[in-house]
Each structure stands twice: as structure tokens, then as C-alpha cells.
Design an enzyme around this catalytic site. Sequence first.
Site, mmCIF file in Angstrom:
data_model
loop_
_atom_site.group_PDB
_atom_site.id
_atom_site.type_symbol
_atom_site.label_atom_id
_atom_site.label_comp_id
_atom_site.label_asym_id
_atom_site.label_seq_id
_atom_site.Cartn_x
_atom_site.Cartn_y
_atom_site.Cartn_z
ATOM 1 N N GLY A 40 55.535 40.482 13.964
ATOM 2 C CA GLY A 40 55.584 39.269 14.795
ATOM 3 C C GLY A 40 54.657 38.223 14.206
ATOM 4 O O GLY A 40 54.100 37.376 14.916
ATOM 5 N N GLY A 59 53.293 32.470 17.610
ATOM 6 C CA GLY A 59 52.128 31.693 18.031
ATOM 7 C C GLY A 59 50.831 32.451 17.845
ATOM 8 O O GLY A 59 49.809 31.870 17.445
ATOM 9 N N HIS A 81 46.062 45.100 31.896
ATOM 10 C CA HIS A 81 46.110 43.710 31.421
ATOM 11 C C HIS A 81 47.163 42.908 32.180
ATOM 12 O O HIS A 81 48.145 42.442 31.602
ATOM 13 C CB HIS A 81 46.359 43.678 29.909
ATOM 14 C CG HIS A 81 46.413 42.276 29.375
ATOM 15 N ND1 HIS A 81 45.306 41.453 29.341
ATOM 16 C CD2 HIS A 81 47.446 41.526 28.909
ATOM 17 C CE1 HIS A 81 45.650 40.269 28.873
ATOM 18 N NE2 HIS A 81 46.953 40.278 28.595
ATOM 19 N N ILE A 88 49.796 44.346 21.332
ATOM 20 C CA ILE A 88 49.468 43.104 22.045
ATOM 21 C C ILE A 88 50.617 42.678 22.959
ATOM 22 O O ILE A 88 50.405 42.075 24.009
ATOM 23 C CB ILE A 88 49.166 41.988 21.009
ATOM 24 C CG1 ILE A 88 47.904 42.329 20.206
ATOM 25 C CG2 ILE A 88 49.016 40.625 21.684
ATOM 26 C CD1 ILE A 88 47.642 41.417 19.015
ATOM 27 N N ASP A 109 40.660 39.808 27.595
ATOM 28 C CA ASP A 109 40.033 39.829 28.922
ATOM 29 C C ASP A 109 38.512 39.893 28.792
ATOM 30 O O ASP A 109 37.782 39.238 29.540
ATOM 31 C CB ASP A 109 40.546 41.034 29.729
ATOM 32 C CG ASP A 109 42.057 41.008 29.874
ATOM 33 O OD1 ASP A 109 42.595 39.934 30.202
ATOM 34 O OD2 ASP A 109 42.705 42.032 29.626
HETATM 35 N N1 LIG Z 1 47.611 41.427 25.072
HETATM 36 C C1 LIG Z 1 47.234 40.188 25.320
HETATM 37 O O1 LIG Z 1 46.083 39.943 25.717
HETATM 38 C C2 LIG Z 1 48.163 39.057 25.089
HETATM 39 C C3 LIG Z 1 49.487 39.288 24.840
HETATM 40 N N2 LIG Z 1 50.354 38.245 24.587
HETATM 41 C C4 LIG Z 1 51.752 38.591 24.318
HETATM 42 O O2 LIG Z 1 51.987 38.537 22.916
HETATM 43 C C5 LIG Z 1 53.389 38.341 22.675
HETATM 44 C C6 LIG Z 1 53.609 37.262 21.625
HETATM 45 O O3 LIG Z 1 53.162 36.014 22.075
HETATM 46 P P1 LIG Z 1 53.324 34.692 21.154
HETATM 47 O O4 LIG Z 1 52.880 34.966 19.783
HETATM 48 O O5 LIG Z 1 52.730 33.576 21.911
HETATM 49 O O6 LIG Z 1 54.921 34.548 21.160
HETATM 50 P P2 LIG Z 1 55.844 33.769 20.089
HETATM 51 O O7 LIG Z 1 57.187 33.664 20.677
HETATM 52 O O8 LIG Z 1 55.164 32.535 19.639
HETATM 53 O O9 LIG Z 1 55.859 34.765 18.859
HETATM 54 C C7 LIG Z 1 56.472 36.014 18.928
HETATM 55 C C8 LIG Z 1 56.998 36.379 17.561
HETATM 56 O O10 LIG Z 1 57.609 37.665 17.657
HETATM 57 C C9 LIG Z 1 58.737 37.627 16.817
HETATM 58 N N3 LIG Z 1 59.689 38.681 17.153
HETATM 59 C C10 LIG Z 1 60.615 38.709 18.142
HETATM 60 N N4 LIG Z 1 61.322 39.847 18.063
HETATM 61 C C11 LIG Z 1 60.811 40.547 17.035
HETATM 62 C C12 LIG Z 1 61.109 41.811 16.444
HETATM 63 N N5 LIG Z 1 62.100 42.580 16.918
HETATM 64 N N6 LIG Z 1 60.390 42.204 15.381
HETATM 65 C C13 LIG Z 1 59.386 41.434 14.910
HETATM 66 N N7 LIG Z 1 59.066 40.238 15.404
HETATM 67 C C14 LIG Z 1 59.759 39.810 16.458
HETATM 68 C C15 LIG Z 1 59.320 36.236 17.021
HETATM 69 O O11 LIG Z 1 60.215 35.899 15.968
HETATM 70 C C16 LIG Z 1 58.070 35.397 17.035
HETATM 71 O O12 LIG Z 1 57.728 34.941 15.755
HETATM 72 C C17 LIG Z 1 53.992 37.977 24.055
HETATM 73 O O13 LIG Z 1 54.608 39.126 24.588
HETATM 74 C C18 LIG Z 1 52.781 37.613 24.883
HETATM 75 O O14 LIG Z 1 52.966 37.783 26.252
HETATM 76 C C19 LIG Z 1 49.919 36.955 24.568
HETATM 77 C C20 LIG Z 1 48.594 36.671 24.798
HETATM 78 C C21 LIG Z 1 47.625 37.686 25.138
HETATM 79 O O1 LIG Z 2 49.138 35.433 30.252
HETATM 80 C C1 LIG Z 2 49.977 35.723 29.372
HETATM 81 O O2 LIG Z 2 51.186 35.767 29.559
HETATM 82 C C2 LIG Z 2 49.464 36.085 28.029
HETATM 83 C C3 LIG Z 2 48.346 37.030 28.182
HETATM 84 O O3 LIG Z 2 48.531 38.222 28.334
HETATM 85 C C4 LIG Z 2 47.003 36.466 28.335
HETATM 86 O O4 LIG Z 2 46.758 35.308 27.989
HETATM 87 O O5 LIG Z 2 46.130 37.216 28.804
#
Ligand SMILES: NC(=O)C1=CN([C@@H]2O[C@H](COP(=O)(O)OP(=O)(O)OC[C@H]3O[C@@H](n4cnc5c(N)ncnc54)[C@H](O)[C@@H]3O)[C@@H](O)[C@H]2O)C=CC1
Ligand SMILES: O=C([O-])CC(=O)C(=O)O
Length: 354
Positions: free
Chosen positions: A49, A53, A218, A158, A191
Site C-alpha cells: 500500500g 496517503g 484502535h 495498519i 494513539d
Molecule cells: N492503524 C492506524 O492507526 C491507522 C490506520 N489507518 C488506515 O490505513 C489504511 C490506509 O489509509 P490511507 O493510506 O490514508 O489510504 P489511501 O487510500 O490513501 O491509500 C491506500 C493504498 O492502499 C492501496 N491498496 C488498495 N488495495 C490494495 C491491495 N490489494 N494491495 C496493495 N495495496 C492496495 C491503494 O492503491 C492505496 O495506494 C486505511 O484503512 C486507514 O483507515 C489510517 C490511519 C491510522
Molecule cells: O480515524 C481513522 O479512520 C484513521 C485512524 O485509524 C486514526 O487516525 O486513528
Amino acid sequence: MQPSTAERIARLSAHISPSNLQMGESSMLERANCRAKGGAPGFKVAILGAAGGIGQPLAMLMKMNPLVSVLHLYDVVNSPGVTADISHMDTGAVVRGFLGQKELEAALTGMDLVVIPAGVPRKPGMTRDDLFNINAGIVRTLCEGIAKCCPNALVNLISNPVNSTVPIAAEVFKKAGIYDPKKLLGVTMLDVVRANTFVAEVLGLDPREVDVPVVGGHAGVTILPLLSQVKPPCSFTPEETEFLTKRIQDGGTEVVQAKAGAGSATLSMAYAAVKFADLCLRGLRGDAGIVACAYVDSKVTELPFFASKVRLGRGGAEEVYQLGPLNEYERIGLEKAKQELATSIQKGVSFIKK
Ligand SMILES: NC(=O)C1=CN([C@@H]2O[C@H](COP(=O)(O)OP(=O)(O)OC[C@H]3O[C@@H](n4cnc5c(N)ncnc54)[C@H](O)[C@@H]3O)[C@@H](O)[C@H]2O)C=CC1
Ligand SMILES: O=C([O-])CC(=O)C(=O)O
């Protein structure tokens, strides 16, 4: 007789395939003809991924980490461009790009650590659980690849909803017969990063001096900051406790609303992911006393997964610490957290078992 400059350029150009050009190998001198041997000591890390973002700033920060010798950037779109860009940074890690399912196995083979920020993010009004239907399948496919190509790698997951995606990953690994509970870590570091920042603001301290354990999971009420265990030792009024707990629990939503449809936390998440991955790599290197909060296979409560402090070592999360003494406010919070977590864990498990 020496070939002319035009002849040399024509010969070298013939070695440049369109896919190499896409992957950032656009120099006139083909990589194979360069004097660099590569192979500097360090760990091999894949980001799945990597064009997203989170993925892009995460890739940049990982390329700056001196513990990383090889960095594989995998995505289903745009990984060639990101790879070309990142590969020009004059830091040690060798960067390679991989595009689409057919290159997943090559991306994963030989990796020590796999970081997964693949999947869709929230929009205002959504819960993390609303992402389940799309992200569950993505995480399953990627974990099947890990089970096949790098079954001994540490996994930093993540993709949301983490409370369910970690149980999904565990079930995939169990099915493949390679599950090592110590090696699967749900990333809850954001967090902790938020808690340190918000608590420091209230106390008037430098966030780098503050350490707040955040346990549970989370999402919403499952995010349970233990303000009674903050270091340096301090006390909070009931109003401060209520304000800080809510702000930490709603930190993700605060960013989702501020971005107003353009996604969720990406930059602070990339920072938190690299902070966590760096601790994992130090653990793999054998450094002593590496401790961080993570959502792991756990016996700390009656639930099979729970976030708490863990000691990171050569085998991953080698020790999962107990919660320590909780005050009344935290005990009530823990009961609420466990209730919601139980449902999210069950949802993840039955996604694979059904
Ligand atoms: N654990 C945490 O604290 C946090 C988790 N997240 C989660 O992280 C994830 C990604 O967020 P962003 O980067 O903002 O999203 P984004 O949409 O900007 O990027 C996601 C990427 O994953 C890729 N992708 C989709 N399907 C795929 C696959 N089968 N194989 C490989 N890559 C694939 C997309 O092409 C894209 O480039 C979301 O589920 C979000 O909720 C976000 C912030 C905090
Ligand atoms: O809130 C969301 O969807 C993304 C996330 O997990 C965070 O920022 O903690």
C-alpha cells in the site's frame, strides 16, 4: 577503436526496458553495469500500500532509517512513480518497486518486516468498522502472500479496522500453518503519539518527555489511555481526565472531519508507523529493553487480542505486559472497551472461518 559517444548512448539505451523505466531505473547506465554491489547490512522491509496517503510518507521515512538495507514498495497502483522518486534519496536502503497482484510474491520474498497500510480510509460520518467489507479482503490476500513468501517476517498491520484485521491476519496464518502470535502486531502507536501530545499540551510539557500507555484496541471506546500511569508521574482533575480520554479516543475522527472527505490521518500515521517499525527493527537486532504498545495475541484479558505494552525482541513481541493498577475511571473504560472489542474480534475471525 573507442565507440563514439552516440554509439555508447545507443547501446546503453537498448538495455532500458519500459518496465525498468517505470520502476525508476531510467539512468543511461543500466543498474547491472554499475559498480555498486549493494548488500549493506540491515533489514529487508516491504510496505504494502506504498503509494497511498500513509504509504508515501512512510516509504520516505523508512528510506531514511539506517537499519533498513532493502525497501520494497508494493501497491496495486502508482508504485513505479513512488519508487522512482524515493530511490533518488541518497540514503543507504536499496529501493525496489512492485506493481499489482502478479508482483506481490516478488515484493514479499526474503522480507524481515512487512508494514501494511493498504486499504480504504474513512470519510466523515463513517466508523472504522464501515471499512471492514473492503479492507478485510485486501488484508486476507496480502497475508496469504506473506504466509507463502515470508512466513517468518514480522507484520505491522495498519489497515482499519485494526480490531478486526489483526484477527483476520491471525486466522489466515493459522490456516497456512505458520501462525506465530509474537510476529503479528496491530499498529496502535498513533494513539500513543496523540496521547503523548495531548497530555503534554495540558501539562505544559515537551511531548518527548511524556509517556502515556494506551491499551485496548484502535477504535472509539476501545482506545483506553491509562492516564493514571503517565510518566513523568502527574495527576489530572476529573475534567482533565474526561477531556483527554475523549480527545485521544476521537483523535482519528478529529482528523477525518478536518480533512472533510479527503481521507484520514496520513502524515502523523506515517510518523507513528516508522517510530513503531524502528522499535521492531531494534528488537530484531537484539537491542535490550525495547517496549511499545501494540494490539497483539494476548492473555492479559479474557479476549484473544488486546493492545498493551509489549517487549520487542528477536522473535517479535516476546513478552506481553499486564495492565498494572487501574483507577475506577479506567476500570469502567476497560469494561466498555472489552465489550466492543469482543464483537470486532469475532467479526474478523468469522470472516475467514465462514
Ligand atoms: N492503524 C492506524 O492507526 C491507522 C490506520 N489507518 C488506515 O490505513 C489504511 C490506509 O489509509 P490511507 O493510506 O490514508 O489510504 P489511501 O487510500 O490513501 O491509500 C491506500 C493504498 O492502499 C492501496 N491498496 C488498495 N488495495 C490494495 C491491495 N490489494 N494491495 C496493495 N495495496 C492496495 C491503494 O492503491 C492505496 O495506494 C486505511 O484503512 C486507514 O483507515 C489510517 C490511519 C491510522
Ligand atoms: O480515524 C481513522 O479512520 C484513521 C485512524 O485509524 C486514526 O487516525 O486513528
